[in-house]
Design a protein around this motif. Structure first.
Motif, PDB file in Angstrom:
ATOM      1  N   PHE A 132       6.922 -36.788   5.254  1.00 61.03           N
ATOM      2  CA  PHE A 132       7.643 -36.588   4.003  1.00 61.03           C
ATOM      3  C   PHE A 132       8.319 -37.859   3.498  1.00 61.03           C
ATOM      4  O   PHE A 132       8.686 -37.937   2.324  1.00 61.03           O
ATOM      5  N   ALA A 133       8.494 -38.856   4.356  1.00 58.03           N
ATOM      6  CA  ALA A 133       9.257 -40.051   3.980  1.00 58.03           C
ATOM      7  C   ALA A 133       8.654 -40.768   2.774  1.00 58.03           C
ATOM      8  O   ALA A 133       9.369 -41.079   1.814  1.00 58.03           O
ATOM      9  N   GLY A 134       7.362 -41.036   2.794  1.00 62.01           N
ATOM     10  CA  GLY A 134       6.728 -41.757   1.692  1.00 62.01           C
ATOM     11  C   GLY A 134       6.867 -41.042   0.360  1.00 62.01           C
ATOM     12  O   GLY A 134       7.328 -41.636  -0.628  1.00 62.01           O
ATOM     13  N   PRO A 135       6.478 -39.759   0.291  1.00 62.03           N
ATOM     14  CA  PRO A 135       6.627 -39.039  -0.973  1.00 62.03           C
ATOM     15  C   PRO A 135       8.075 -38.962  -1.470  1.00 62.03           C
ATOM     16  O   PRO A 135       8.325 -39.074  -2.666  1.00 62.03           O
ATOM     17  N   ILE A 136       9.022 -38.802  -0.563  1.00 65.07           N
ATOM     18  CA  ILE A 136      10.428 -38.725  -0.979  1.00 65.07           C
ATOM     19  C   ILE A 136      10.888 -40.075  -1.522  1.00 65.07           C
ATOM     20  O   ILE A 136      11.512 -40.141  -2.593  1.00 65.07           O
ATOM     21  N   LYS A 137      10.579 -41.160  -0.811  1.00 68.39           N
ATOM     22  CA  LYS A 137      10.994 -42.482  -1.289  1.00 68.39           C
ATOM     23  C   LYS A 137      10.360 -42.809  -2.644  1.00 68.39           C
ATOM     24  O   LYS A 137      10.978 -43.467  -3.474  1.00 68.39           O
ATOM     25  N   LYS A 138       9.143 -42.330  -2.866  1.00 67.25           N
ATOM     26  CA  LYS A 138       8.422 -42.616  -4.108  1.00 67.25           C
ATOM     27  C   LYS A 138       8.978 -41.838  -5.305  1.00 67.25           C
ATOM     28  O   LYS A 138       8.937 -42.318  -6.440  1.00 67.25           O
ATOM     29  N   THR A 139       9.492 -40.628  -5.086  1.00 65.08           N
ATOM     30  CA  THR A 139       9.829 -39.739  -6.201  1.00 65.08           C
ATOM     31  C   THR A 139      11.311 -39.402  -6.356  1.00 65.08           C
ATOM     32  O   THR A 139      11.721 -39.013  -7.440  1.00 65.08           O
ATOM     33  N   ILE A 140      12.101 -39.495  -5.290  1.00 64.22           N
ATOM     34  CA  ILE A 140      13.509 -39.115  -5.365  1.00 64.22           C
ATOM     35  C   ILE A 140      14.344 -40.383  -5.120  1.00 64.22           C
ATOM     36  O   ILE A 140      14.505 -40.812  -3.985  1.00 64.22           O
ATOM     37  N   PRO A 141      14.853 -41.011  -6.186  1.00 65.71           N
ATOM     38  CA  PRO A 141      15.605 -42.257  -6.028  1.00 65.71           C
ATOM     39  C   PRO A 141      16.867 -42.079  -5.190  1.00 65.71           C
ATOM     40  O   PRO A 141      17.438 -40.977  -5.110  1.00 65.71           O
ATOM     41  N   GLN A 142      17.305 -43.182  -4.597  1.00 70.60           N
ATOM     42  CA  GLN A 142      18.559 -43.173  -3.854  1.00 70.60           C
ATOM     43  C   GLN A 142      19.722 -43.003  -4.814  1.00 70.60           C
ATOM     44  O   GLN A 142      19.646 -43.406  -5.979  1.00 70.60           O
ATOM     45  N   GLY A 143      20.773 -42.393  -4.328  1.00 70.06           N
ATOM     46  CA  GLY A 143      21.968 -42.154  -5.122  1.00 70.06           C
ATOM     47  C   GLY A 143      22.653 -40.913  -4.605  1.00 70.06           C
ATOM     48  O   GLY A 143      22.283 -40.371  -3.568  1.00 70.06           O
ATOM     49  N   ILE A 144      23.652 -40.467  -5.326  1.00 70.75           N
ATOM     50  CA  ILE A 144      24.380 -39.267  -4.929  1.00 70.75           C
ATOM     51  C   ILE A 144      24.143 -38.194  -5.971  1.00 70.75           C
ATOM     52  O   ILE A 144      24.400 -38.387  -7.154  1.00 70.75           O
ATOM     53  N   ALA A 145      23.603 -37.070  -5.502  1.00 69.33           N
ATOM     54  CA  ALA A 145      23.284 -35.948  -6.417  1.00 69.33           C
ATOM     55  C   ALA A 145      24.537 -35.214  -6.821  1.00 69.33           C
ATOM     56  O   ALA A 145      25.519 -35.196  -6.145  1.00 69.33           O
TER      57      ALA A 145
END
Length: 131
Positions: free
Chosen positions: A118-131
């Motif tokens: 799941f790491a690759g897809p998450i890094k590609k689509t969900i930017p870092q930050g605070i939700a």
């Protein structure tokens, strides 16, 4: 299974993630649970379940709990929670949408292996930050 109901921005990120999710996780075929949703996915039986757009776990705001129960897998931070039924729930931290992965007790012997898929897809689509 309960489908999350995130705000519009997080829902859009989750739809992007849904398109990038792998067809296999740890060799298990994708078998999405009902009801059908772009916010949920599953692999195998008993299934590894992914839900995107979940609320932030309350434990995540406790720095001591998070420090003791946080893991990082291929650049993605996760909060680890052991459930009473022997399963584990992992929730991403420091991303603009929270992604939850539940490993049933029968799948916990693989350790953190499923999270690597799941790491690759998450890094590609969900930017870092605070939700």
């Amino acid at each position: 299974m309960t489908v999350p109901s995130p705000e519009a921005k997080a829902a859009g990120l989750c739809r992007d993630l849904h398109e990038q999710l792998p067809e296999k996780v740890e060799g298990l075929e994708r078998t999405d649970p009902g009801p059908e949703s772009e916010l949920t996915a599953g692999w195998g039986d008993p299934a590894i379940i992914l839900r995107c757009g979940v609320p932030r776990p309350p434990e995540m705001i406790d720095p001591d709990y998070a420090a003791k129960n946080g893991v990082k897998v291929n650049g993605v931070a996760w909060l680890l929670q052991k459930n009473d039924d022997g399963s584990y729930t992992f929730t991403t931290g420091a991303r603009l949408a929270y992604v939850e992965v539940r490993l049933p007790e029968e799948r916990t012997g693989d350790g953190l292996g499923p999270l690597t898929d799941f790491a690759g897809p998450i890094k590609k689509t969900i930017p870092q930050g605070i939700a």
